[in-house]
Motif scaffolding. Sequence first.
Motif, PDB file in Angstrom:
ATOM      1  N   ASP A  92      43.430  -0.486 -19.608  1.00 29.60           N
ATOM      2  CA  ASP A  92      43.208  -0.424 -18.940  1.00 29.60           C
ATOM      3  C   ASP A  92      43.507  -0.337 -17.611  1.00 29.60           C
ATOM      4  O   ASP A  92      43.897  -0.041 -16.907  1.00 29.60           O
ATOM      5  N   PHE A 116      42.406  11.583 -22.422  1.00 29.80           N
ATOM      6  CA  PHE A 116      41.410  10.071 -21.862  1.00 29.80           C
ATOM      7  C   PHE A 116      41.175  10.114 -20.326  1.00 29.80           C
ATOM      8  O   PHE A 116      41.179   9.768 -19.565  1.00 29.80           O
ATOM      9  N   ALA A 159      47.958  10.432 -23.809  1.00 27.16           N
ATOM     10  CA  ALA A 159      47.346   9.487 -25.048  1.00 27.16           C
ATOM     11  C   ALA A 159      48.095   9.834 -26.147  1.00 27.16           C
ATOM     12  O   ALA A 159      47.806  11.128 -26.939  1.00 27.16           O
ATOM     13  N   ASN A 163      42.382  10.134 -27.041  1.00 30.14           N
ATOM     14  CA  ASN A 163      41.183   9.947 -27.322  1.00 30.14           C
ATOM     15  C   ASN A 163      40.435  10.827 -25.851  1.00 30.14           C
ATOM     16  O   ASN A 163      40.888  10.501 -25.305  1.00 30.14           O
ATOM     17  N   THR A 220      47.132  -1.705 -27.104  1.00 28.76           N
ATOM     18  CA  THR A 220      45.794  -2.781 -26.723  1.00 28.76           C
ATOM     19  C   THR A 220      45.545  -3.578 -27.785  1.00 28.76           C
ATOM     20  O   THR A 220      45.959  -3.115 -29.191  1.00 28.76           O
ATOM     21  N   SER A 222      42.297  -3.630 -28.636  1.00 26.23           N
ATOM     22  CA  SER A 222      40.726  -3.549 -28.183  1.00 26.23           C
ATOM     23  C   SER A 222      40.361  -2.968 -29.451  1.00 26.23           C
ATOM     24  O   SER A 222      39.550  -3.178 -29.585  1.00 26.23           O
ATOM     25  N   LYS A 223      41.805  -2.079 -30.695  1.00 30.54           N
ATOM     26  CA  LYS A 223      41.618  -1.072 -31.537  1.00 30.54           C
ATOM     27  C   LYS A 223      41.297  -2.368 -33.217  1.00 30.54           C
ATOM     28  O   LYS A 223      40.716  -2.581 -33.186  1.00 30.54           O
ATOM     29  N   ARG A 231      40.054  -8.233 -23.621  1.00 29.67           N
ATOM     30  CA  ARG A 231      40.613  -7.649 -22.409  1.00 29.67           C
ATOM     31  C   ARG A 231      41.945  -8.032 -22.950  1.00 29.67           C
ATOM     32  O   ARG A 231      42.606  -8.696 -21.787  1.00 29.67           O
ATOM     33  N   LEU A 232      42.390  -7.115 -23.819  1.00 28.46           N
ATOM     34  CA  LEU A 232      43.836  -7.603 -23.682  1.00 28.46           C
ATOM     35  C   LEU A 232      45.423  -6.849 -24.117  1.00 28.46           C
ATOM     36  O   LEU A 232      44.463  -5.263 -25.243  1.00 28.46           O
TER      37      LEU A 232
HETATM   38  C1  LIG Z   1      43.859   6.166 -25.064  1.00 24.14           C
HETATM   39  C2  LIG Z   1      43.000   5.257 -24.647  1.00 24.14           C
HETATM   40  N1  LIG Z   1      43.554   4.602 -24.053  1.00 24.14           N
HETATM   41  C3  LIG Z   1      43.393   3.104 -23.355  1.00 24.14           C
HETATM   42  C4  LIG Z   1      42.409   2.655 -23.770  1.00 24.14           C
HETATM   43  C5  LIG Z   1      41.672   1.905 -23.322  1.00 24.14           C
HETATM   44  O1  LIG Z   1      41.913  -0.052 -24.334  1.00 24.14           O
HETATM   45  P1  LIG Z   1      41.559  -0.939 -23.509  1.00 24.14           P
HETATM   46  O2  LIG Z   1      40.671  -1.560 -23.774  1.00 24.14           O
HETATM   47  O3  LIG Z   1      43.146  -1.609 -23.891  1.00 24.14           O
HETATM   48  O4  LIG Z   1      41.451  -1.427 -21.868  1.00 24.14           O
HETATM   49  C6  LIG Z   1      41.434   3.244 -24.971  1.00 24.14           C
HETATM   50  C7  LIG Z   1      40.198   2.822 -24.971  1.00 24.14           C
HETATM   51  O5  LIG Z   1      39.556   3.466 -25.348  1.00 24.14           O
HETATM   52  C8  LIG Z   1      42.240   4.602 -25.339  1.00 24.14           C
HETATM   53  O6  LIG Z   1      41.047   5.411 -26.159  1.00 24.14           O
END
Ligand SMILES: Cc1ncc(COP(=O)(O)O)c(C=O)c1O
Length: 372
Positions: A92, A116, A159, A163, A220, A222-223, A231-232
Amino acid sequence: MAAKRGPAPRRGILDIAPYVPGTSALPGAHPVIKLSSNETPFGPSLRAVEAYLGAGASLSRYPDGSARPLREALAKVHGLDADRIVCGAGSDELLNLLAHAYLGPGDEAIYSEHGFLVYKIAILARGATPVAAPETDLTTSVDAILARVTDATRLVFIANPNNPTGTYLTFDEVKRLRAGLPDDVLLVLDAAYAEYVRRNDYEAGIELVATTHNTVMTRTFSKIYGLASLRLGWAYCPPEVAGALNRIRGPFNVSGPAIAAGMAALEDQTHVQLQAEHTEMWRGRMAEAFEQLGLGVTPSAANFLLLHFPQGHGHSAREADEFLHERRIILRRVEEYGFPHALRMTIGTVADNRAVLDALASFMGADGAAPA
Ligand SMILES: Cc1ncc(COP(=O)(O)O)c(C=O)c1O
């Protein structure tokens, strides 16, 4: 005396609809099954947790300002040039920094219709104009994007996979998009879900970043790496873009514990592989089972499914959401993405998935018919 007027944000800022995250808790003390934010149900690698705890000993010290050890680890794992990687507090932050560096009032930036939500916010926050390109079969349309390019276009956000749809563009399509865009338009390929994709015709973006001077890929932790709370994220960039981002990011924008945990997580690729396999198997099984219940399912390459409910009273997405909440299950409402009749479900553990299938089988009036 005239009423006092405090400082006002720049024009347009207060017109931005704030990003509303998915529901993350329900009233009451009983545990919930939370499948609303595309997080991994398996948590991070234990090596990452250990590294995070170990970093507690140096909290009084500033971290490496450019996250160099992490960039070098990323470069090694992916075969990249560490100098072209920029790390951020989640992808983000990087998406916003890209908008900050490349957009201003009078500029236009294109994203796909059901893309997104952060893109639109980042564009508006710069005073630039967001341009949504319609999709075909809930998939990004290269032709629709190219048709919306004007002299004012500066940036395109994609994206891939997207998403909340889960659909993806093949590498050939991404190359066609790049080839059709003017040279001075930055193409941002957001590959937050790349690790989940098991398709031979997919490429996350590394190759295009390596071979063009106007494409960026964001990723990311995060997933699949399970570090959402830390937050990375990171971006792989042409040198000029990395130079621009490094000028405007915070001097210590990634914390020491995040750098340590990210490096350790990268070392545990077995953890990543196991999750990718689990997701692939359950994504297919769940999609089939939901279809048998009479729900529409958008084909997904990511770790979630977009489920389409009948529109009439009785089996609507809103009613399904309430029904699931009564059973302590949280999926994601996606009205603000343009899907008032759908819910997005993150693939969970075997038990989570079965619980959702059982609940939706009851909701759809097909008790005992959940085959997975
Ligand atoms: C398509 C997409 N991009 C970026 C992100 C953001 O991820 P981050 O946690 O790295 O900020 C998400 C999170 O849901 C996402 O779905």
